[in-house]
Each structure stands twice: as structure tokens, then as C-alpha cells.
Scaffold this active site. Structure first.
Site, short mmCIF file in Angstrom:
data_model
loop_
_atom_site.label_atom_id
_atom_site.label_comp_id
_atom_site.label_asym_id
_atom_site.label_seq_id
_atom_site.Cartn_x
_atom_site.Cartn_y
_atom_site.Cartn_z
N TYR A 95 0.83 -1.25 -0.04
CA TYR A 95 0.13 0.03 0.11
C TYR A 95 0.83 1.11 0.01
O TYR A 95 2.04 1.23 0.57
CB TYR A 95 -0.91 0.03 1.13
N CYS A 96 0.41 2.27 -0.76
CA CYS A 96 0.99 3.44 -0.92
C CYS A 96 2.45 3.40 -1.49
O CYS A 96 3.68 3.78 -0.61
CB CYS A 96 1.06 4.26 0.58
N PRO A 97 2.61 2.57 -2.49
CA PRO A 97 3.98 2.57 -2.99
C PRO A 97 4.74 3.62 -3.51
O PRO A 97 4.02 4.45 -3.78
CB PRO A 97 3.66 1.31 -4.17
#
Length: 274
Positions: free
Chosen positions: A147-149
Site C-alpha cells: 500500500y502507498c507504493p
């Protein structure tokens, strides 16, 4: 010996510890605090700031997340799971906060220009130094499926345990990192995956949201093969700055900072109401 990023070699750091108190106030207040310190540090009224913060279960959404077609259904799912949700004022997408996640802000004067990568590299270097007593290599590269790369995802053995964002305001730069310290990284990722599933419902959007693969994420405790607490990590951080011969002060907020904090907090509250 690990090379030291020059941005970490400040003669003095002002330490603000919200690792216990933060459990009792809104994460929105944390972003208001960092904006306030950006102003103080940027104008030279404060030494560079290190701030530690931990919050009760919250999903911090990015600005793009606020445009999801079925956002209300996504948020309702988070509430069912015991998470509040807010929209932050720095870049990135949805991330998880809870008592097993340590957030750390380095707030520096922009000066002659700290380019974006220099800020990220300073934080990466700090985490490498903090974990230098463990036999691990901390990599900085995008972990697809997390998540949130981002290009400065921090990982060990290909599994992400931390993500970095930046906020620039009034001559100051806040470099913020979340460190997944205890618990299960993949279970947290599962929550975010289901949030996107419910908030997208298969609809095509202009913005491409991440396809989350929970197994790409883990906590530091999982990756080190031993339990390490948020308190221990804070101690390692303070020891690291001590080893760099930095003076650490704990000056409370000035009257001017308290006024500016209230202004910043009200502004963030209004935006979240929208």
C-alpha cells in the site's frame, strides 16, 4: 562504517515526543504540528526537529483516495474494522496507523534547496543507522503490491516495512516515515486492499490505484525474527543521533508556535470536513 548523510549531521536537534500522547489525539493534529515546525525551522526560530508520533487505529488517506467513486462504502468498512479515517496534507495514498506503527518526522530548513531525493535519502540513512546492529540490509525501492507504493519504500528481503513522504511549507521540509514495528504487516495490507475493493467496486478511474498483495508487507519484528517495540526503536533513534554527536533539546512549543499550530489545525479540519 555506514556513510552519514550530511542532513543528519545537525549540531542540534529539537526532540518532540508524541509517541504516548498521540494515542489520545487526532492524527490531523500531527500534520498540524509538522506544518507548525516547518514554519519555525524554516524561519530559523527553531533548531531542526525530530518528532515521534503514534496514533490509535486510523487509515490516513491521500488526496487521490478522497476521489474514489465509492469512498463512503470504503470508509464504512474501515469503521466496521475499528479504524477512523482522515485525509492528510502530504503526498501518497492510504496508509495504516495503530499502536504498533511508529511515525517519525525530520523537519529541516530548506535553505539553499534540499531536493526531494536528498530528504528521502536522509531518512533512509537514518533507518539504516538505527538498524545497523541487526544483520539486515535495508533497501529503498518501490515494492509493487504494497500500500502507498513509492520509489523510497523501505524493505528487508523484498518485504516492505516503511514508507516515506514529504511536505514542504514556509521554508521548511518535513520528511515523514511510518515504520511498521510490531504485529502483522500483511494483515494491515489486507485491510487497505479491502478498502480499495469496496471504494472502487471495479469502476474504471483516471487515477490508477494500487493492486495490493498483502504478502509484500511485513513488520520489523517479523523481518528481524524477534520482537522489537516502538519504545526500543525510539531508543535506537536517540542513540543514533547521540553517536552523531548531535545535541538534543526538548524545548516546548513557544506561544507563537501554539497560535500557529491552532491555525494549521483548524485549516486541516476544514479540509477534512469537505
Amino acid at each position: 562504517m555506514q556513510d552519514i548523510n550530511p542532513l543528519l549531521q545537525q549540531p542540534e536537534w529539537r526532540y518532540i515526543d508524541h509517541s504516548s500522547l498521540g494515542l489520545y489525539f487526532s492524527p490531523l493534529q500531527s500534520f498540524a504540528y509538522d506544518d507548525t515546525f516547518c514554519s519555525s525551522v524554516g524561519s530559523g526560530q527553531s533548531a531542526p526537529v525530530i518528532r515521534t508520533w503514534i496514533h490509535a487505529p486510523t487509515i490516513v488517506l491521500g488526496i487521490q483516495d478522497g476521489r474514489l467513486p465509492f469512498l463512503e462504502q470504503g470508509v464504512a468498512f474501515l469503521e466496521e474494522k475499528g479504524y477512523q479515517s482522515i485525509v492528510r496534507n502530504s503526498g501518497g495514498l492510504a496508509v495504516v496507523l495503530d499502536d504498533g506503527i511508529l511515525n517519525l518526522s525530520l523537519i529541516l530548513p530548506e535553505g539553499k534547496g534540499i531536493d526531494i531525493n536528498r530528504g528521502y535519502e536522509a531518512m533512509w540513512n537514518l533507518i539504516q543507522l538505527m538498524l545497523s546492529g541487526f544483520d539486515v540490509q535495508v533497501d529503498a525501492r518501490e515494492i509493487v503490491g504494497s500500500y502507498c507504493p513509492g520509489s523510497f519504500d523501505l524493505s528487508i528481503g523484498g518485504k516492505k516495512f516503511a514508507g516515506i513522504s514529504q511536505r514542504r511549507l514556509r521554508g521548511g521540509v518535513a520528511v515523514q516515515i511510518y515504520l511498521c514495528v510490531t504485529g502483522s504487516g500483511s494483515l494491515r495490507a489486507e485491510i487497505v486492499r479491502e478498502f480499495y475493493h469496496r471504494a472502487l467496486q471495479g469502476e474504471k478511474t483516471k487515477f490508477t490505484y494500487p493492486t495490493i498483495v498483502p504478502s509484500t508487507m511485513a513488520s520489523l519484528s517479523e523481518l528481524l525474527g524477534k520482537t522489537i517495540t516502538t519504545e526500543q526503536l525510539i531508543t535506537l533513534m536517540l542513540k543514533t543521533f547521540g553517536d552523531l554527536d548531535a545535541g538534543i533539546t526538548t524545548t516546548p512549543l513557544s506561544e507563537k508556535e501554539l497560535e500557529l499550530y491552532q491555525y494549521n489545525y483548524n485549516r486541516i479540519l476544514k479540509r477534512n470536513e469537505k
